[in-house]
Motif scaffolding. Structure first.
Motif, PDB file in Angstrom:
ATOM      1  N   SER A  17       0.863  -1.171   0.000  1.00 37.22           N
ATOM      2  CA  SER A  17       0.000   0.000   0.000  1.00 37.22           C
ATOM      3  C   SER A  17       0.904   1.226   0.000  1.00 37.22           C
ATOM      4  N   ALA A  18       0.353   2.356  -0.403  1.00 33.85           N
ATOM      5  CA  ALA A  18       1.171   3.552  -0.628  1.00 33.85           C
ATOM      6  C   ALA A  18       1.867   4.023   0.656  1.00 33.85           C
ATOM      7  N   ASP A  19       1.318   3.661   1.821  1.00 35.69           N
ATOM      8  CA  ASP A  19       1.891   4.181   3.069  1.00 35.69           C
ATOM      9  C   ASP A  19       2.908   3.223   3.698  1.00 35.69           C
ATOM     10  N   GLN A  20       3.434   2.277   2.945  1.00 31.75           N
ATOM     11  CA  GLN A  20       4.457   1.386   3.503  1.00 31.75           C
ATOM     12  C   GLN A  20       5.651   1.266   2.544  1.00 31.75           C
ATOM     13  N   PRO A  21       6.298   2.425   2.255  1.00 29.58           N
ATOM     14  CA  PRO A  21       7.354   2.431   1.230  1.00 29.58           C
ATOM     15  C   PRO A  21       8.565   1.561   1.567  1.00 29.58           C
ATOM     16  N   HIS A  22       8.793   1.261   2.839  1.00 34.02           N
ATOM     17  CA  HIS A  22       9.998   0.491   3.186  1.00 34.02           C
ATOM     18  C   HIS A  22       9.712  -0.981   3.464  1.00 34.02           C
ATOM     19  N   ALA A  23       8.447  -1.348   3.351  1.00 33.70           N
ATOM     20  CA  ALA A  23       8.107  -2.749   3.585  1.00 33.70           C
ATOM     21  C   ALA A  23       8.599  -3.602   2.422  1.00 33.70           C
ATOM     22  N   THR A  24       8.923  -4.857   2.720  1.00 29.00           N
ATOM     23  CA  THR A  24       9.233  -5.818   1.663  1.00 29.00           C
ATOM     24  C   THR A  24       8.439  -7.082   1.959  1.00 29.00           C
ATOM     25  N   TYR A  25       8.467  -7.997   1.031  1.00 28.44           N
ATOM     26  CA  TYR A  25       7.841  -9.300   1.265  1.00 28.44           C
ATOM     27  C   TYR A  25       8.316  -9.896   2.590  1.00 28.44           C
ATOM     28  N   LEU A  26       9.622  -9.834   2.838  1.00 31.45           N
ATOM     29  CA  LEU A  26      10.163 -10.477   4.042  1.00 31.45           C
ATOM     30  C   LEU A  26       9.691  -9.785   5.320  1.00 31.45           C
ATOM     31  N   THR A  27       9.686  -8.442   5.333  1.00 33.75           N
ATOM     32  CA  THR A  27       9.248  -7.750   6.560  1.00 33.75           C
ATOM     33  C   THR A  27       7.747  -7.967   6.777  1.00 33.75           C
ATOM     34  N   LEU A  28       6.973  -7.982   5.698  1.00 35.25           N
ATOM     35  CA  LEU A  28       5.525  -8.171   5.847  1.00 35.25           C
ATOM     36  C   LEU A  28       5.194  -9.590   6.309  1.00 35.25           C
ATOM     37  N   MET A  29       5.930 -10.580   5.814  1.00 32.14           N
ATOM     38  CA  MET A  29       5.714 -11.954   6.266  1.00 32.14           C
ATOM     39  C   MET A  29       6.014 -12.068   7.761  1.00 32.14           C
ATOM     40  N   ARG A  30       7.035 -11.348   8.225  1.00 29.48           N
ATOM     41  CA  ARG A  30       7.361 -11.407   9.657  1.00 29.48           C
ATOM     42  C   ARG A  30       6.321 -10.655  10.494  1.00 29.48           C
ATOM     43  N   GLN A  31       5.797  -9.547   9.959  1.00 26.85           N
ATOM     44  CA  GLN A  31       4.695  -8.862  10.650  1.00 26.85           C
ATOM     45  C   GLN A  31       3.480  -9.777  10.756  1.00 26.85           C
ATOM     46  N   ASN A  32       3.175 -10.474   9.672  1.00 24.25           N
ATOM     47  CA  ASN A  32       2.043 -11.408   9.692  1.00 24.25           C
ATOM     48  C   ASN A  32       2.259 -12.494  10.748  1.00 24.25           C
ATOM     49  N   LEU A  33       3.485 -12.998  10.820  1.00 22.12           N
ATOM     50  CA  LEU A  33       3.769 -14.064  11.780  1.00 22.12           C
ATOM     51  C   LEU A  33       3.565 -13.568  13.214  1.00 22.12           C
ATOM     52  N   ALA A  34       4.020 -12.342  13.489  1.00 21.24           N
ATOM     53  CA  ALA A  34       3.818 -11.775  14.827  1.00 21.24           C
ATOM     54  C   ALA A  34       2.336 -11.623  15.134  1.00 21.24           C
ATOM     55  N   ALA A  35       1.557 -11.174  14.153  1.00 19.30           N
ATOM     56  CA  ALA A  35       0.121 -11.005  14.359  1.00 19.30           C
ATOM     57  C   ALA A  35      -0.565 -12.351  14.596  1.00 19.30           C
ATOM     58  N   LEU A  36      -0.155 -13.374  13.845  1.00 17.29           N
ATOM     59  CA  LEU A  36      -0.729 -14.714  14.022  1.00 17.29           C
ATOM     60  C   LEU A  36      -0.389 -15.283  15.401  1.00 17.29           C
ATOM     61  N   ALA A  37       0.855 -15.049  15.825  1.00 14.26           N
ATOM     62  CA  ALA A  37       1.302 -15.588  17.121  1.00 14.26           C
ATOM     63  C   ALA A  37       0.515 -14.927  18.263  1.00 14.26           C
ATOM     64  N   LYS A  38       0.253 -13.635  18.120  1.00 13.03           N
ATOM     65  CA  LYS A  38      -0.503 -12.923  19.158  1.00 13.03           C
ATOM     66  C   LYS A  38      -1.963 -13.427  19.190  1.00 13.03           C
ATOM     67  N   ALA A  39      -2.570 -13.510  18.019  1.00 20.36           N
ATOM     68  CA  ALA A  39      -3.986 -13.926  17.941  1.00 20.36           C
ATOM     69  C   ALA A  39      -4.169 -15.363  18.419  1.00 20.36           C
ATOM     70  N   GLY A  40      -3.199 -16.217  18.110  1.00 22.68           N
ATOM     71  CA  GLY A  40      -3.338 -17.633  18.426  1.00 22.68           C
ATOM     72  C   GLY A  40      -2.774 -18.014  19.780  1.00 22.68           C
ATOM     73  N   ASP A  41      -2.171 -17.038  20.471  1.00 21.37           N
ATOM     74  CA  ASP A  41      -1.574 -17.310  21.771  1.00 21.37           C
ATOM     75  C   ASP A  41      -0.540 -18.450  21.634  1.00 21.37           C
ATOM     76  N   CYS A  42       0.403 -18.243  20.705  1.00 21.48           N
ATOM     77  CA  CYS A  42       1.399 -19.273  20.410  1.00 21.48           C
ATOM     78  C   CYS A  42       2.584 -19.107  21.365  1.00 21.48           C
ATOM     79  N   SER A  43       3.089 -20.207  21.859  1.00 24.76           N
ATOM     80  CA  SER A  43       4.159 -20.099  22.840  1.00 24.76           C
ATOM     81  C   SER A  43       5.513 -20.157  22.144  1.00 24.76           C
TER      82      SER A  43
END
Ligand SMILES: [Zn+2]
Length: 299
Positions: A273-299
């Motif tokens: 999206s236009a407001d994430q000029p420094h994001a890459t596939y790798l950083t976004l995949m890691r953001q997704n993983l953090a969000a999944l871990a929080k939502a799923g209460d992963c240890s």
């Protein structure tokens, strides 16, 4: 007199044609990628020696994207085209008809899966799920194939392209390992998402992804579907409804609001999206993983 005009026109045509065949200098080192995950691979592997063009503009999602006339000309002149057949018909058409010198359809190397059964989605039998980049190991396969295409198109830099592909592959292997380790033991392994872009992730890491809508972000779910989702969310103790960056969050937000649970972003990474000029596939995949871990209460 008339004859002279005709010859003049013919000469003009001839000059025009010759110019078109030779092509402007800008096309010689141009790689056109049809949307962001492919652009990311192209930039990582070949960006040093080539201009990499993402045909899908920032903030636009690639399903059914319609090329502009200028983009069709750009594809025609490019050295290499990198696309995924079946996502956008106008791209498929331009890559095959107005073909660049070398065109790689990623579906010729990555085996696409059928849409998940039982996801509540009506789909025609031959429709494939295009979102392979949610599985980093499939991204690695695409990376290898792209490097080989570049090596063929530009043999002088073949060793460089292969070296860059190996480097990216190692990063993808690390990412895959982090996903496996993190998602191995989660208290809640049901993930509710706004559009069905995460089946490859679900399959690889053993989470149960439940989409509100179908394979394309703008599909509207029925009232019955929303009712079934509410029941499932309560029964499984789901904490979070995920919405995405490029499509409207309204549906996921209202569902989360009705049930008194969180709404958060899970990025299908179909485009930046236009407001994430420094994001890459790798950083976004890691953001997704953090969000999944929080939502799923992963240890
Ligand atoms: Zn999608």
């Amino acid at each position: 007199m008339r004859r002279v005009v005709v010859v003049g026109v013919a000469l003009g045509l001839l000059v025009g044609l010759t110019a078109a065949c030779r092509g402007p200098r800008s096309g010689e080192h141009t790689v056109v990628a049809s949307f962001y995950p492919l652009y990311f691979i192209a930039e990582e592997v070949a960006g040093r020696y080539n201009d990499i063009v993402d045909l899908t503009p920032p903030g636009v999602e690639p399903h059914e994207y319609e090329l502009t006339v200028r983009q069709v000309a750009q594809i025609d002149l490019a050295k290499v085209g990198f696309y995924e057949g079946g996502v956008a018909p106008s791209v498929d058409q331009a890559m095959t008809n107005d073909s660049p010198d070398h065109a790689l359809d990623v579906t010729s190397v990555v085996h696409l899966a059928a849409p998940a059964a039982g996801s509540g989605i009506e789909s025609t039998s031959d429709q494939k799920d295009p979102h392979f980049w949610q599985d980093p190991t499939l991204m690695a396969e695409a990376t290898h194939a792209f490097a080989e295409t570049m090596a063929e198109a530009d043999p002088a830099h073949a060793a460089y392209y292969r070296r860059r592909a190996l480097r990216l592959t190692q990063q993808l292997v690390d990412l895959d390992e982090d996903y496996r380790r993190t998602l191995r033991s989660c208290r809640i392994d049901t993930v509710v998402v706004s559009h069905d872009a995460f089946e490859y992730l679900a399959r690889r890491y053993g989470v149960d992804v439940v989409p509100i809508a179908g394979l394309e972000p703008d599909a509207e779910p029925s009232l019955q579907r929303l009712h079934d989702l509410s029941t499932l969310i309560r029964a499984r103790g789901v904490t979070t409804v995920f919405f995405e960056t490029l499509a409207s969050p309204a549906l996921a937000r209202s569902l989360a609001g009705d049930l008194g649970i969180r709404a958060a972003v899970l990025d299908p990474i179909e485009g930046l999206s236009a407001d994430q000029p420094h994001a890459t596939y790798l950083t976004l995949m890691r953001q997704n993983l953090a969000a999944l871990a929080k939502a799923g209460d992963c240890s």
